[in-house]
Scaffold this motif. Sequence first.
Motif, mmCIF file in Angstrom:
data_model
loop_
_atom_site.group_PDB
_atom_site.id
_atom_site.type_symbol
_atom_site.label_atom_id
_atom_site.label_comp_id
_atom_site.label_asym_id
_atom_site.label_seq_id
_atom_site.Cartn_x
_atom_site.Cartn_y
_atom_site.Cartn_z
ATOM 1 N N LEU A 637 0.837 -1.201 0.000
ATOM 2 C CA LEU A 637 0.000 0.000 0.000
ATOM 3 C C LEU A 637 0.870 1.249 0.000
ATOM 4 N N PRO A 638 0.460 2.302 -0.685
ATOM 5 C CA PRO A 638 1.251 3.539 -0.731
ATOM 6 C C PRO A 638 1.342 4.211 0.637
ATOM 7 N N ASP A 639 2.546 4.649 1.003
ATOM 8 C CA ASP A 639 2.761 5.241 2.329
ATOM 9 C C ASP A 639 2.170 6.638 2.471
ATOM 10 N N ASP A 640 1.888 7.301 1.358
ATOM 11 C CA ASP A 640 1.404 8.687 1.425
ATOM 12 C C ASP A 640 -0.119 8.773 1.521
ATOM 13 N N ASP A 641 -0.775 7.645 1.779
ATOM 14 C CA ASP A 641 -2.231 7.612 1.847
ATOM 15 C C ASP A 641 -2.656 7.220 3.267
ATOM 16 N N ALA A 642 -3.526 8.025 3.885
ATOM 17 C CA ALA A 642 -3.973 7.758 5.256
ATOM 18 C C ALA A 642 -4.701 6.423 5.360
ATOM 19 N N VAL A 643 -5.500 6.077 4.347
ATOM 20 C CA VAL A 643 -6.245 4.820 4.395
ATOM 21 C C VAL A 643 -5.298 3.624 4.386
ATOM 22 N N SER A 644 -4.141 3.770 3.735
ATOM 23 C CA SER A 644 -3.156 2.678 3.734
ATOM 24 C C SER A 644 -2.734 2.336 5.160
ATOM 25 N N HIS A 645 -2.452 3.352 5.945
ATOM 26 C CA HIS A 645 -2.035 3.122 7.338
ATOM 27 C C HIS A 645 -3.200 2.578 8.167
ATOM 28 N N TYR A 646 -4.409 3.029 7.864
ATOM 29 C CA TYR A 646 -5.590 2.524 8.566
ATOM 30 C C TYR A 646 -5.761 1.027 8.289
ATOM 31 N N ARG A 657 -1.216 -7.956 17.029
ATOM 32 C CA ARG A 657 -0.054 -7.076 17.210
ATOM 33 C C ARG A 657 -0.570 -5.666 17.482
ATOM 34 N N PRO A 658 -1.229 -5.471 18.625
ATOM 35 C CA PRO A 658 -1.911 -4.205 18.895
ATOM 36 C C PRO A 658 -0.982 -2.999 18.965
ATOM 37 N N ILE A 659 0.239 -3.176 19.458
ATOM 38 C CA ILE A 659 1.151 -2.030 19.575
ATOM 39 C C ILE A 659 1.518 -1.520 18.186
ATOM 40 N N ASP A 660 1.882 -2.445 17.289
ATOM 41 C CA ASP A 660 2.187 -2.040 15.913
ATOM 42 C C ASP A 660 0.954 -1.458 15.232
ATOM 43 N N ALA A 661 -0.198 -2.066 15.515
ATOM 44 C CA ALA A 661 -1.438 -1.568 14.915
ATOM 45 C C ALA A 661 -1.737 -0.151 15.380
ATOM 46 N N TYR A 662 -1.500 0.101 16.651
ATOM 47 C CA TYR A 662 -1.750 1.435 17.200
ATOM 48 C C TYR A 662 -0.858 2.483 16.553
ATOM 49 N N GLU A 663 0.392 2.137 16.282
ATOM 50 C CA GLU A 663 1.311 3.074 15.635
ATOM 51 C C GLU A 663 0.829 3.419 14.224
ATOM 52 N N LEU A 665 -2.265 3.270 13.236
ATOM 53 C CA LEU A 665 -3.490 4.041 13.374
ATOM 54 C C LEU A 665 -3.181 5.508 13.661
ATOM 55 N N LYS A 666 -2.158 5.756 14.470
ATOM 56 C CA LYS A 666 -1.762 7.138 14.755
ATOM 57 C C LYS A 666 -1.297 7.846 13.487
ATOM 58 N N LYS A 667 -0.570 7.141 12.633
ATOM 59 C CA LYS A 667 -0.135 7.739 11.365
ATOM 60 C C LYS A 667 -1.344 8.100 10.502
ATOM 61 N N ALA A 668 -2.324 7.207 10.494
ATOM 62 C CA ALA A 668 -3.534 7.482 9.712
ATOM 63 C C ALA A 668 -4.246 8.724 10.232
ATOM 64 N N PHE A 669 -4.376 8.834 11.560
ATOM 65 C CA PHE A 669 -5.045 9.995 12.151
ATOM 66 C C PHE A 669 -4.291 11.288 11.867
ATOM 67 N N SER A 670 -2.949 11.230 11.890
ATOM 68 C CA SER A 670 -2.157 12.442 11.652
ATOM 69 C C SER A 670 -2.314 12.944 10.220
ATOM 70 N N MET A 671 -2.587 12.013 9.294
ATOM 71 C CA MET A 671 -2.752 12.392 7.887
ATOM 72 C C MET A 671 -4.199 12.772 7.562
ATOM 73 N N ASP A 672 -5.147 12.178 8.279
ATOM 74 C CA ASP A 672 -6.560 12.465 8.036
ATOM 75 C C ASP A 672 -7.306 12.318 9.365
#
Length: 695
Positions: A637-646, A657-663, A665-672
């Motif tokens: 998935l492209p790194d510059d897309d918020a939905v990709s991180h979601y 892997r909730p800790i990795d998932a949380y990280e 999710l934070k990237k997704a929120f910061s972008m959108d």
Amino acid sequence: MKKSNANISSPSLCHVLRMVAVALVLVLGSTVAVAQGVIRVSGLVLSKSDKEPLMGVNITDVATRRLITTTDADGRYAANVSSNATLRFSMVGAKSQDVKVKGRSTINVMLDDGDNSLGEITVSTKRITDRIMPEPTDIEVKGNYLTVRTRVRVPREMFGHDTRLVVQPVLHNVTKGTLQLMRPMVYDAREYNRTQDRLYNFNMNDTKEGDPLAQWVTVKTNEMREKGRTNDIIGYSDSVYVEHVKDEYSCDVYMAIENYNRILYRDTTIIARGTVNPLRWLDYNFKASETIDPAFLPKPEVQLRDTHGEVKLQFPIGKAKFKTDDPQNMAEIARMRQQIEDISHSEGATLSGLELSGQSSPDGTYKRNMALAQQRMNFALNYLRSQLPESMRQNVDFKSNARVATWDEAIALMRAGGNTDEADRTEERLSRFRSNDSKSHAAYGLPFYRQLLEGKYLPMLRRVDYVLRYSIYRSLTDDEIRQMYNDDYTKLTRFEYFKLYRAETDADKREKMMRQAIEIYPSYLAAANDLEAHLINTHRSDASLLRKFAGARAPQELNVNQMIALLDGGQYTAADSLSQFVDRNDATSMLLAVNDALNGRCADNYATIARTSARNEVVMLLALKRNKEALQQCVNLPDDDAVSHYLRAICLNRADRPIDAYEELKKAFSMDASLKTVATVDGDVNDLLNMDKNN
């Protein structure tokens, strides 16, 4: 991914009671008591603790044990009862109250909160014995149906031989803030069930006079015991149709244990915080098409249009015949002949009339001038009749009239020609006389009579006007249609509207014209479909526009457009029903594949959709619960897309892997930032939000 059993402990007692009572409203109907001395009783039922109206309160005749009615959302009721009846007001979560009617027409009641003491409860440190425990679950999405499946554990210590458990799941539309009741689950102890049956004269399943919850009752048996444990476990599953599947949902459960006369226990919990629906991230964008099937396009049409032509001829002084070799007359006659020629060659054209107006100048005697005007008119009429082809002379209305011009008209011509002084002198001289003959005689004495009046202006008054009136059937030009539209848009035909809006380049004006066409012609399929195509392509689809047209008899482009509009609006089940009328070909294969996937048929359409993008491949794998493959593919998935991180957060959370998932999710929120709102009701990630709060 592990689910949390979130428990609601903050709602007020009365709020909980009312929500449990809502379950009863679905099945309780009103009946009319028929007895001697029947009167009409109405009133209001309130909670004694907070004076709020109570909905779903049962009002029963104590003597007959018949349910009379229930209170509405405002706590009000009205019913016919016996004047000497005793009414019992009862609901789950409140103390019952008996009230004697005594002939009163108004009875208002306040109910106390019920007794929630459980009695003897054994508390074990190894297991929960004082709570009903529905298992956390997911809300499954298939088309427009949401399904909740869970199991409810009932500790032995809480459930005696004379008790009933009522479990009421409630679907909460978080987006719109509305509630929708699902099927209740009713669990009876065997003795309680037998007693209920006797209470209703061994007919508790009677839909009118029996136990209103009977159809949902499960009676306790040894088979209900959970293996290796002392508690009972009851399975639950129900599906409900929702209009707006794209809204976000959660599922609350309201529970109560009652015996014959009071509430022993009540509780509420959330078993599903949002839907697990990875297909919400499916990426598709279908283009709509205007009407192209000629069978559904308005046919070109001709309309009856009236028009006329005019020819002016000049006559010599005192003559009843005009000279055909006079240059002006020759030009006028040639123009008239061309006009007749055009009419004769116009398909559907008919000459309806020839109207002549003969006129002579005022010089000379009025009687002679009138006779001359009539002679000129007769000559002209016969001449023009001879110019008409024989085929066009039939049914033609020939009309004529003759007149003598006045000296005032001659004076007006002089002023218009710049001879103002001469006009003033003529007017002053002729004003002394009243008759036309006297004025003519006086005019001869003017010094400029021969040169100016006789030589220039009087000949201008000697003429015959010809007006050819004809009707022709033809289509209006674009300019004529636009002018008629500007004058009164309700006068246009379907075809004229079609020509008008399809020629319009301004998108807003074009949309307005199409809406007006549908306003005037509600069954105008082509205009409705063209409007829907415009709305879809501008991301404003409206599935209501084509609802009445879509189906077996509709053109393909309309059914395709309606499917797109339905999918855009989250009406997946309706789109699925319509798909049977859409031909499967290269142009529609993706639309039909997306429709199938959104309606739960993901496996057969995985390959078609997955190859469109890396995002859609991950989404389809998640929908198929192929979680390991989804995790492997999410690196693409492209790194510059918020939905990709979601989506990566979903994959990692499903992989525990909730800790990795949380990280992620934070990237997704910061972008959108708007994704955080979605996450709160997304069962795939909302448990991660607790980590957000702790940090």
